[in-house]
Structure formats: structure tokens, C-alpha cells
Design a protein around this motif. Sequence first.
Motif, mmCIF file in Angstrom:
data_model
loop_
_atom_site.group_PDB
_atom_site.id
_atom_site.type_symbol
_atom_site.label_atom_id
_atom_site.label_comp_id
_atom_site.label_asym_id
_atom_site.label_seq_id
_atom_site.Cartn_x
_atom_site.Cartn_y
_atom_site.Cartn_z
ATOM 1 N N ARG A 85 -18.977 -13.829 3.737
ATOM 2 C CA ARG A 85 -17.765 -14.161 4.625
ATOM 3 C C ARG A 85 -17.474 -13.918 6.069
ATOM 4 O O ARG A 85 -17.163 -14.695 6.792
ATOM 5 C CB ARG A 85 -16.517 -13.642 3.938
ATOM 6 N N MET A 86 -18.309 -12.704 6.437
ATOM 7 C CA MET A 86 -18.254 -12.403 7.736
ATOM 8 C C MET A 86 -19.278 -13.595 8.259
ATOM 9 O O MET A 86 -18.967 -14.031 9.591
ATOM 10 C CB MET A 86 -19.093 -11.121 7.964
ATOM 11 N N ASP A 397 -13.386 -4.886 6.321
ATOM 12 C CA ASP A 397 -13.127 -6.038 5.713
ATOM 13 C C ASP A 397 -13.528 -7.379 6.525
ATOM 14 O O ASP A 397 -13.488 -7.060 7.968
ATOM 15 C CB ASP A 397 -11.595 -5.985 5.656
ATOM 16 N N SER A 398 -13.926 -8.362 6.061
ATOM 17 C CA SER A 398 -14.495 -9.565 6.792
ATOM 18 C C SER A 398 -13.415 -10.114 7.433
ATOM 19 O O SER A 398 -13.872 -10.618 8.590
ATOM 20 C CB SER A 398 -14.894 -10.580 5.747
ATOM 21 N N GLY A 417 -20.607 -2.819 10.173
ATOM 22 C CA GLY A 417 -21.822 -3.281 9.265
ATOM 23 C C GLY A 417 -21.462 -4.464 8.588
ATOM 24 O O GLY A 417 -20.358 -4.752 8.464
ATOM 25 N N GLY A 418 -22.324 -5.203 7.884
ATOM 26 C CA GLY A 418 -22.216 -6.161 7.068
ATOM 27 C C GLY A 418 -22.594 -7.736 7.658
ATOM 28 O O GLY A 418 -23.049 -8.685 6.826
ATOM 29 N N PHE A 436 -15.512 -10.674 16.157
ATOM 30 C CA PHE A 436 -14.821 -9.960 15.313
ATOM 31 C C PHE A 436 -14.239 -8.809 16.308
ATOM 32 O O PHE A 436 -13.378 -8.100 16.188
ATOM 33 C CB PHE A 436 -16.086 -9.110 14.697
ATOM 34 N N GLY A 437 -14.525 -8.709 17.664
ATOM 35 C CA GLY A 437 -13.946 -8.091 18.683
ATOM 36 C C GLY A 437 -12.550 -8.611 18.730
ATOM 37 O O GLY A 437 -11.303 -7.832 18.497
ATOM 38 N N ARG A 438 -12.285 -10.127 18.703
ATOM 39 C CA ARG A 438 -10.966 -10.641 18.674
ATOM 40 C C ARG A 438 -10.230 -10.435 17.449
ATOM 41 O O ARG A 438 -8.929 -9.995 17.523
ATOM 42 C CB ARG A 438 -11.060 -12.044 19.009
#
Length: 633
Positions: A85-86, A397-398, A417-418, A436-438
Motif C-alpha cells: 500500500r505504501m 501505517d501506510s 520502514g516498509g 510521506f512527509g506530506r
Amino acid sequence: MAQVDRQQWDVVVVGAGGAGLRAAIEARERGARTAVVCKSLFGKAHTVMAEGGIAASMGNVNGHDNWQVHFRDTMRGGKFLGQWRMAELHAREAPDRVWELETWGALFDRTPDGRISQRNFGGHEYPRLAHVGDRTGLELIRTLQQKATALQQEDFAAYGDHEARLKVFQECTVTRVLKDGGRVAGAFCYERESGRFFVLEAPAVVLATGGIGKSFKTTSNSWEYTGDGHALALLAGAPLLNMEFVQFHPTGMVWPPSVKGILVTESVRGDGGVLRNSDGRRFMFDYVPDVFKDKYAQTEDEADRWYEDPDGNRRPPELLPRDEVARAINAEVKAGRGSPHGGVFLDVSTRMSPERVKRRLPSMYHQFKELADVDITAEPMEVGPTCHYVMGGVAVDSETAAAEGVPGLFAAGEVAGGMHGSNRLGGNSLSDLLVFGRRAGLHAAALAAAPGPRPRVSPEQVDAAAAEALAPFHAREGAENPYTLHQELQSAMNDLVGIIRREDEMAEALRRLASLRERAARAGVEGHRQFNPGWHLALDLRNMLLVSECVARAALERTESRGGHTREDCPAMERAWRPVNLLCRPVEPPPADPAADRIRLERVRTEPIRPDLLALFEKEELVKYLAEEELPE
């Protein structure tokens, strides 16, 4: 009780690299009062060293590219261990994050028709990396810094200087994430120049501290990368995921000594650079795995045709994923075909004119000319694997980037991680930290705005954190030198948990780490808190030793070779290990004996990949990688 200044914020972001700044900008734009703590000067984050580009399937150079192909490449590169999902969210959202940077003022290189240019990189099927010469990371940080400064100016105009809504605390370090019961309550910090302690109280903390490379002797990482965020998460109760996967970038300089460890960006190979052994032979053709045979050239003639026709599907083997190239270089050196100083030769001069090198790779040319008197337009470079990136990190969490088990804690960028599974593709790091920063900033701000009482920081927590930070000044006779301890740690990790691993060596590494932990408890420094780098290192040792134990313990547990984790005694990639994640959790309560194990391992199974995403792969590929119970009907 310690006299410590306290400040109230909504979101605290630890780290001012790409992930930290993007999180801070998002949190501030969502209305959260946001504090950013950075270990070095504002604008000097290690992100500036990212040279090749930002991976995003915009299709500007090859119209066949799309998010599905990018997702597929990312999962393949990570040997199917990535959080699917990530990887999906990353592939879908990366183009928007690049276009967003352009609206904020980023000046990308252009195609002849004016679109953002994209270059080839290892593991990517199409030219996908949006770039600014070979200094893309610098442009990314410049753009985000400029955006953050513009927001600060807006706040000053609206509120004056009495109510900052985005503030950067530069040259400061966080030593503890503070909690109220089970949830986050803030961060304990100190100024590196003065040694002054202060507390930032907030219901949400975003970790964006980067990697762990300073635990290794040969690394491309800057001095800040001591695993701070990984350790802060562990000490707060959040697990770390798959810490055995450490990426050794295949082309770090090994000679001259003045540039040892400095990366030679993958774009050198993407633009035509080739790897040769001491016999002058392009050896990478010997190391193309069977699963990649239809994607990569098998002869030099095929590779030459590919360079003439960038749309071709038979890519040169120098652009295999980084783990494959690093292992190939290591094998050539072990076989006695390496360069005089323990690497191989990377030659760009025979395939690119001096003018093209200076235009396409200006930083590479000037850097090595000035620092090492190496003219890459006329002579090959001596390169070899160097510790570069950790794929493992905080289990998040993704969707939200929230850390597992600790409400209010988030992580983004390399510390999380992930996303990359067992191996990261070049260029995915910059798009990862933007996407993922956003998301971390967005959800941290939402949590801070939720109704209900704010968590409180108890005086006892502050006193305990201050006492822990001051302990090196109270070491008795026989105190250990933190510099000596750091050198021994780097040697142990480099020699025993490096690019090629064996059970007996990793067991020995764990024994050495236990001894170093016991000695580090006696680390002592002299002088005052002001301008005391020995004190800073003594505090950093806690983090490096904790994270190094995670890496060694997880690497010993995973009895297979996959991605950035290569076991000489377990050389095959085992399908039974594919759906297995290793979580590192802190031993609770913390043992009184400093030499006792600090980490316990837990095996958890990955979530099955969604059927429509599985359909993007060939059946033979799925049979090779997936466990029996994961295969589609």
C-alpha cells in the motif's frame, strides 16, 4: 526539579531534511503551530547530497510510463517485501509532489519541448527521475526552505513576532520523545552550542531524522546520521521494521582518501558510465539474475545499442538494482580482479565527451577535481560499495505515517520502514520523503486539532531526561573515551555486519555490541556543556548502539539472502521468508545491566498484496517470489 524552558506547540518535527520540511509545511498549512528541530544548520540537511533525481512516473521522456509500472518496479526492487500500500500510494502521488515543487519554484532540467526532463536509473523500466543536473537534492531543499521561509513571513505579517506558527530550532538535538501515559506529549531537546535544555510540548511528533550510516566505518552519510529517530521511536515504545536491510550503494569512492565514501551518483551510470575490473572488462554482464534476463543487455553490443536508443528495453547491466551491482563489485574484488585500492573502475570518459560530462554531471566533475584531483572526463574513478541507506525503520501505517503503538508519533523518510522492502531503487528516496512527509504532516496536524485535553509532560520525565543527558559529565575514574567507543562500533559493524554476512560473524558482533554498551555506560567527557563535541558523541552512542543491535539481531534471524541483506551461509532467497517481517521491540522493563540485550525480535506476517496489483506481474515472477499461500488462483 531541573529548570528547563517549556514551549507549547501543536506539532514538533524532528529533522529538517526533505521529509521534515515537507511535513512541517503541510502541518503549518493545515493550521498547526509547528516547531522544527534540526541537528545542523537549517538548509544543510543530508538530503542535499541526493544527486540523481526524484522518481515519478510523469511520462515526459517515455509516454509508456505510469504509476502501475513504477509500483511494479518498486516491488521488484524490494524483492516483494515492501508494504504494497505504501508503494502504491508512493507511485500514484509522486508526480503531483514533483509538479508541486515546480509551482514552489524548483528549476528542473527540461526536455527540448519544455517539459521536466527525466533520466534513467537502476531498476526503473523507463526514464523516470526528474533532475536538476546532479544536484537534485540541493534544489529540493532550497525549494522547501524557501517555501517554509515564505510561510514564516506570512505569519510575521499577520501576527508579528510574538506568535510564530512555524519556527526552526537549528543546531539542536532531541534526546527523548516525552509521553503522557501511552501517548506523545512532546520532545526533550538541547542546544548544541550552549548545552541549554528545553522542552517542546505537543500532542504530535514527526520523526524525520534520516538514517544510521555513522554506525559503519565506510559510509556516504553525513555526521548527523546516528540513528536518532530510530532510537527515539524505540525508546518511546514503537517497533522498528526489518532493520536487517541496509543498502550499500555500489559506487562510493574508495580512492583517494580525501573523497573516500563520497557517492558517485547513479546518474553517472544512467548517462553511460560503465564498470570495469582490473582486466579492463565490463564484468556486469556476468551478474544479470535470471529474473532480469529479458530486461537487461547480455552483450556489450546490445548495451551499446541501448545507449543509442534510450527507448529500448534491453538496459545495460550497470543499471541493475543497487543490491545486485554492489554484490557484483564485491565478487570481483574477492576474486582478485579489483582496482589497486579495493574497488573497481567506473569509466565515464570513453562514452561521454568532456563537455557533456560537465553539463550533465557538473557537481561530480567539480567535486572530484577540487577534492581529489581526479578528472572524470579523462580517467576512471575507483569505486566500491559504501553504507548508504537503511530500508528498515519505524513501523508506520501506510496511509497516515503514524507509528505503530504510540499515538501521536509519526515518521517519514528514511527513518520510516516498509516502503522499499529489502532494497530501495535509486530516486525513490526523494519521492518517498515528499509523499510521506506530506502525509505525516497532514495527519499530525489533524491529530493535534482533535478535541480533548492536551497531554501533559510531567516534571519527573523532564528531570530524568536531563539527568540522562548530563550523565557523561559525572563519569568516575576509568571513564571511557566516546571517540574510541565510536571507532570500535564502526569497525564491528563494518567488518561483521557489512555487505556480506555470516552467522558466526554476526554472533560475534552482538557480543562486541554488548561489551560496547557496558563500556558506553561509563563514557565520560570533560569541560562544560558549551561547544563540547565529545559530549554530543557520548549521547549519540546510545542511539547508534541501540540501532546497531537491531541490525545485527535481525540479520542473524533472517536465514536467507534478500535485497540489501546477503548471507554467505544462506545464499538463496527463500519463499518461506517472503511474507515475514521482523519487528524489533525494546525489552521491557529496560534491564539494569548495560551489557544485557536491549532488543527482542517478533515475527509478523505481511498483509497479502491486493489482487489487482498482483495482476501487474507475470505469473512466473510471482511463482519465484511469493510464498505458496500467497499465489493467486
